[in-house]
Design a protein around this motif. Structure first.
Motif, short mmCIF file in Angstrom:
data_model
loop_
_atom_site.label_atom_id
_atom_site.label_comp_id
_atom_site.label_asym_id
_atom_site.label_seq_id
_atom_site.Cartn_x
_atom_site.Cartn_y
_atom_site.Cartn_z
N TRP A 52 67.42 -51.88 15.00
CA TRP A 52 67.23 -50.99 16.16
C TRP A 52 68.00 -49.69 15.97
O TRP A 52 67.54 -48.62 16.38
N GLN A 53 69.17 -49.78 15.35
CA GLN A 53 69.94 -48.56 15.09
C GLN A 53 69.19 -47.64 14.12
O GLN A 53 69.07 -46.43 14.36
N HIS A 54 68.70 -48.22 13.03
CA HIS A 54 67.96 -47.42 12.05
C HIS A 54 66.68 -46.85 12.65
O HIS A 54 66.29 -45.71 12.36
N LEU A 55 66.03 -47.65 13.48
CA LEU A 55 64.78 -47.20 14.10
C LEU A 55 65.05 -46.07 15.09
O LEU A 55 64.25 -45.13 15.21
N LEU A 56 66.16 -46.14 15.80
CA LEU A 56 66.54 -45.06 16.70
C LEU A 56 66.74 -43.76 15.92
O LEU A 56 66.28 -42.69 16.35
N VAL A 57 67.42 -43.85 14.79
CA VAL A 57 67.64 -42.66 13.95
C VAL A 57 66.30 -42.09 13.49
O VAL A 57 66.08 -40.87 13.52
N ALA A 58 65.39 -42.96 13.09
CA ALA A 58 64.06 -42.51 12.64
C ALA A 58 63.28 -41.88 13.78
O ALA A 58 62.62 -40.85 13.60
N ALA A 59 63.35 -42.50 14.96
CA ALA A 59 62.64 -41.96 16.12
C ALA A 59 63.16 -40.58 16.50
O ALA A 59 62.40 -39.68 16.85
N ASP A 60 64.47 -40.41 16.42
CA ASP A 60 65.07 -39.10 16.72
C ASP A 60 64.67 -38.08 15.66
O ASP A 60 64.34 -36.94 15.98
N ARG A 61 64.69 -38.49 14.42
CA ARG A 61 64.35 -37.59 13.31
C ARG A 61 62.92 -37.07 13.42
O ARG A 61 62.66 -35.89 13.14
N TYR A 62 62.00 -37.94 13.86
CA TYR A 62 60.60 -37.53 13.95
C TYR A 62 60.18 -37.19 15.38
O TYR A 62 59.00 -37.05 15.66
N ASP A 63 61.15 -37.09 16.29
CA ASP A 63 60.91 -36.63 17.65
C ASP A 63 59.86 -37.51 18.35
O ASP A 63 58.90 -37.00 18.92
N ILE A 64 60.08 -38.81 18.30
CA ILE A 64 59.22 -39.75 19.01
C ILE A 64 60.04 -40.31 20.16
O ILE A 64 60.75 -41.31 20.04
N GLN A 65 59.97 -39.62 21.29
CA GLN A 65 60.89 -39.86 22.39
C GLN A 65 60.76 -41.24 23.01
O GLN A 65 61.77 -41.88 23.35
N ARG A 66 59.55 -41.72 23.20
CA ARG A 66 59.36 -43.04 23.82
C ARG A 66 60.00 -44.12 22.97
O ARG A 66 60.67 -45.02 23.49
N LEU A 67 59.84 -44.06 21.67
CA LEU A 67 60.44 -45.05 20.78
C LEU A 67 61.97 -44.94 20.83
O LEU A 67 62.68 -45.96 20.83
N ARG A 68 62.48 -43.74 20.88
CA ARG A 68 63.92 -43.56 20.94
C ARG A 68 64.49 -44.19 22.20
O ARG A 68 65.52 -44.88 22.17
N LEU A 69 63.82 -44.01 23.33
CA LEU A 69 64.27 -44.60 24.59
C LEU A 69 64.21 -46.13 24.53
O LEU A 69 65.08 -46.82 25.06
N MET A 70 63.17 -46.65 23.89
CA MET A 70 63.05 -48.10 23.75
C MET A 70 64.19 -48.64 22.89
O MET A 70 64.77 -49.71 23.20
N CYS A 71 64.54 -47.93 21.83
CA CYS A 71 65.65 -48.35 20.98
C CYS A 71 66.96 -48.31 21.74
O CYS A 71 67.80 -49.22 21.60
N GLU A 72 67.15 -47.29 22.55
CA GLU A 72 68.35 -47.21 23.38
C GLU A 72 68.46 -48.43 24.28
O GLU A 72 69.53 -49.06 24.40
N GLU A 73 67.37 -48.76 24.94
CA GLU A 73 67.36 -49.90 25.86
C GLU A 73 67.71 -51.20 25.13
O GLU A 73 68.49 -52.02 25.62
N LYS A 74 67.12 -51.38 23.95
CA LYS A 74 67.40 -52.58 23.17
C LYS A 74 68.87 -52.63 22.76
O LYS A 74 69.53 -53.67 22.85
N LEU A 75 69.40 -51.51 22.28
CA LEU A 75 70.77 -51.49 21.78
C LEU A 75 71.80 -51.71 22.88
O LEU A 75 72.90 -52.20 22.61
N CYS A 76 71.46 -51.37 24.11
CA CYS A 76 72.38 -51.61 25.22
C CYS A 76 72.71 -53.09 25.35
O CYS A 76 73.78 -53.47 25.82
N ARG A 77 71.80 -53.95 24.91
CA ARG A 77 72.02 -55.40 25.00
C ARG A 77 73.02 -55.89 23.96
O ARG A 77 73.49 -57.03 24.05
N TYR A 78 73.29 -55.07 22.97
CA TYR A 78 74.18 -55.48 21.88
C TYR A 78 75.59 -54.91 22.03
O TYR A 78 76.41 -55.06 21.14
N ILE A 79 75.86 -54.25 23.15
CA ILE A 79 77.19 -53.66 23.34
C ILE A 79 78.22 -54.76 23.56
O ILE A 79 78.09 -55.59 24.46
N ASN A 80 79.24 -54.78 22.71
CA ASN A 80 80.36 -55.69 22.87
C ASN A 80 81.59 -55.05 22.24
O ASN A 80 81.53 -53.91 21.77
N VAL A 81 82.68 -55.77 22.19
CA VAL A 81 83.94 -55.21 21.70
C VAL A 81 83.82 -54.73 20.26
O VAL A 81 84.39 -53.70 19.89
#
Length: 201
Positions: free
Chosen positions: A100-129
């Motif tokens: 998801w991290q790599h895909l977020l970088v790719a989505a940002d690089r190619y300006d695919i906003q919907r995918l970037r937002l989806m990656c953000e949402e997914k990554l929020c579930r992995y936040i820990n210490v």
């Protein structure tokens, strides 16, 4: 329609551009890529694509466009989203968080906003210490407001902040993305101020 586009990607029928990524070849359609990404549009259809985008170079021995700084699996997921408008990665995969991290970088690089937002949402579930420092730096580097706020909210907890500090997370932020520390301090000061006002009342 998305099913038809996905079938078109899988069959390669009518493909007019190929990419080589991580030793794998991907066939695609310029018009579909261009319609989904302004970056692809400029790179594939723009008259100055060679001068403007040095990271995509026409191969000398083949007609494939070489992308050297992305894994094949990430590019496959990127193409799949472009054609299907849906994510195609299992959350329970062992490397899901990294993907998801790599895909977020790719989505940002190619300006695919919907995918970037989806990656953000997914990554929020992995936040820990252990992950929050890296995710916060990633969010800052790629202008991901939702992910950044989620990370800062996690660090609002004194217990979480103490554990992250003990694990060296703040040192990592200080060296990789110092501007985030300023935002974190400002947020903590704001919370402290709000608490003081509440206590006075």
């Amino acid at each position: 329609m998305h099913q038809h586009f996905t079938s078109l990607l899988q069959s390669g029928e009518g493909a007019d551009v190929t990419f080589e990524v991580g030793g794998e070849i991907f066939a695609a359609h310029r018009c579909i890529l261009a319609s989904r990404s302004t970056v692809f549009k400029a790179e594939l259809l723009g008259p100055m694509k060679a001068e403007l985008f040095g990271h995509m170079k026409e191969g000398t021995t083949t007609s494939a466009i070489h992308i050297d700084d992305m894994e094949a699996k990430v590019f496959r997921l990127l193409l799949s989203f472009i054609y299907s408008d849906d994510e195609d990665e299992e959350d329970n995969a062992d490397d899901a968080e990294v993907m998801w991290q790599h895909l977020l970088v790719a989505a940002d690089r190619y300006d695919i906003q919907r995918l970037r937002l989806m990656c953000e949402e997914k990554l929020c579930r992995y936040i820990n210490v252990t992950t929050v420092a890296a995710l916060l730096a990633l969010a800052e580097q790629h202008h991901c407001k939702g992910l950044k706020e989620a990370c800062l909210d996690f660090l609002d907890s004194p217990a979480n902040l103490q554990e992250v500090f003990a694990a060296g997370g703040l040192n990592y932020l200080g060296s990789s993305c110092p501007s985030v520390l300023i935002d974190l301090i400002a947020k903590l000061e704001s919370l402290k101020h709000d608490k003081m006002i509440t206590d006075d009342e």
